[in-house]
Design an enzyme around this catalytic site. Sequence first.
Site, PDB file in Angstrom:
ATOM      1  N   GLY A 117       0.964  -1.104  -0.087  1.00  0.00           N
ATOM      2  CA  GLY A 117       0.094   0.032  -0.065  1.00  0.00           C
ATOM      3  C   GLY A 117       0.863   1.262  -0.220  1.00  0.00           C
ATOM      4  O   GLY A 117       1.926   1.419   0.638  1.00  0.00           O
ATOM      5  N   LYS A 118       0.486   2.125  -0.694  1.00  0.00           N
ATOM      6  CA  LYS A 118       1.507   3.356  -1.065  1.00  0.00           C
ATOM      7  C   LYS A 118       1.570   4.075   0.168  1.00  0.00           C
ATOM      8  O   LYS A 118       2.794   4.736   0.596  1.00  0.00           O
ATOM      9  CB  LYS A 118       0.867   4.381  -1.942  1.00  0.00           C
ATOM     10  N   LEU A 174      11.269   9.238 -14.235  1.00  0.00           N
ATOM     11  CA  LEU A 174      11.409   8.982 -15.400  1.00  0.00           C
ATOM     12  C   LEU A 174      12.136   7.726 -15.517  1.00  0.00           C
ATOM     13  O   LEU A 174      12.628   7.023 -16.351  1.00  0.00           O
ATOM     14  CB  LEU A 174      12.295   9.873 -16.258  1.00  0.00           C
ATOM     15  N   SER A 191      12.006  -4.403   0.732  1.00  0.00           N
ATOM     16  CA  SER A 191      13.211  -4.056  -0.346  1.00  0.00           C
ATOM     17  C   SER A 191      13.765  -2.680   0.027  1.00  0.00           C
ATOM     18  O   SER A 191      14.785  -2.379  -0.287  1.00  0.00           O
ATOM     19  CB  SER A 191      12.681  -3.993  -1.734  1.00  0.00           C
ATOM     20  N   GLY A 244       8.647   3.868  -6.517  1.00  0.00           N
ATOM     21  CA  GLY A 244       8.255   5.091  -6.574  1.00  0.00           C
ATOM     22  C   GLY A 244       7.900   5.347  -4.997  1.00  0.00           C
ATOM     23  O   GLY A 244       8.036   6.861  -4.675  1.00  0.00           O
ATOM     24  N   ASP A 245       7.265   4.538  -4.335  1.00  0.00           N
ATOM     25  CA  ASP A 245       6.956   5.265  -2.828  1.00  0.00           C
ATOM     26  C   ASP A 245       8.306   5.366  -2.061  1.00  0.00           C
ATOM     27  O   ASP A 245       8.383   6.139  -1.272  1.00  0.00           O
ATOM     28  CB  ASP A 245       6.020   3.975  -2.130  1.00  0.00           C
ATOM     29  N   GLY A 292      16.143   8.767 -14.761  1.00  0.00           N
ATOM     30  CA  GLY A 292      16.085   9.628 -13.603  1.00  0.00           C
ATOM     31  C   GLY A 292      14.934  10.600 -13.173  1.00  0.00           C
ATOM     32  O   GLY A 292      13.748   9.962 -13.471  1.00  0.00           O
ATOM     33  N   ALA A 352       1.705   2.908   3.573  1.00  0.00           N
ATOM     34  CA  ALA A 352       2.325   2.231   4.326  1.00  0.00           C
ATOM     35  C   ALA A 352       3.741   2.099   3.961  1.00  0.00           C
ATOM     36  O   ALA A 352       4.696   1.941   4.696  1.00  0.00           O
ATOM     37  CB  ALA A 352       1.816   0.794   4.639  1.00  0.00           C
TER      38      ALA A 352
END
Length: 300
Positions: free
Chosen positions: A41-42, A220, A290, A250-251, A224, A44
């Site tokens: 979940g973004k 991107l 991760s 991305g989170d 980058g 968390a």
Amino acid sequence: MYDYDLLVVGSANADLVIGVERRPGAGETVLGSDLAVHPGGKGANQAVAAARLGAGTALLARVGDDAYGRLLLDSLRTAGVDTVGVLVGGAPTGVALITVDPSGDNSIVVSPGANGRLLPGDVRAAGSLFHASRVVSAQLEIPLETVVAVVRSLAPGSRFVLNPSPPRPLPGEVLAACDPLIVNEHEARVILGDACVSDEPADWARLLLAKGPRSVVVTLGAEGALVASGPEVVRVPSVKVEAVDTTGAGDAFTAALAWRLGRGASLPEAAAYAARVGAAAVTRAGAQESYPTAEEAAAL
């Protein structure tokens, strides 16, 4: 004096992950790997990523009173996230169905569950968390009216960071609070809508900035990121790594950037650090599992 470097308001999901040789087309069935269940979940994810880096972090979210909810709470607490704002009950815990191909790219379908029951009243009831937080971060896996309530609850002097994912048109009140608005290519195109008159990411940054945010970051992937807080658009290079799984990267980027901004870094400096953190995250499977420590990010 702030008690928290970062308050994340957002989603908490159980990630159900299957590896596939290729993603199926319409009407097609493909065989995959054994099912793996990970906390995700973004919201968390951002909270765990920030806490792993050493940020004092709190999460305002909602989970179900079920096994997936307990999995998420355990992961958050193990990472050092303050879960005083995590509400329990009202619906089953949200679930994300994720397929990952051999290149590490993923496709995700989300069942919001309890995330859809995180309401404006919950935000207003958590006013003490907002006043104790240097930076507040949000995403769009919770109701948009809840994000509006977040903007209206910001304490004087705090900073608001938004990753509008999954993307949808945003009200001016939310856009005006973003510092920065963080988008990838798909999100940029959706937010811009008819104003997306260019295929150049630097133009997207300028066009997005014209919609009202105080600053903008366009990510991107392997190319980058671009950052803009005025006419000049600055490119931040990527860190070259062998990608294993991009889930949650991305989170990790957003959390790292928000934390460093709160610590006084410039936007390009914070984005460069966030690029290292995001790169470290893609070298391992899963989302929260991760995420690197500050030492691991520095080594990269």
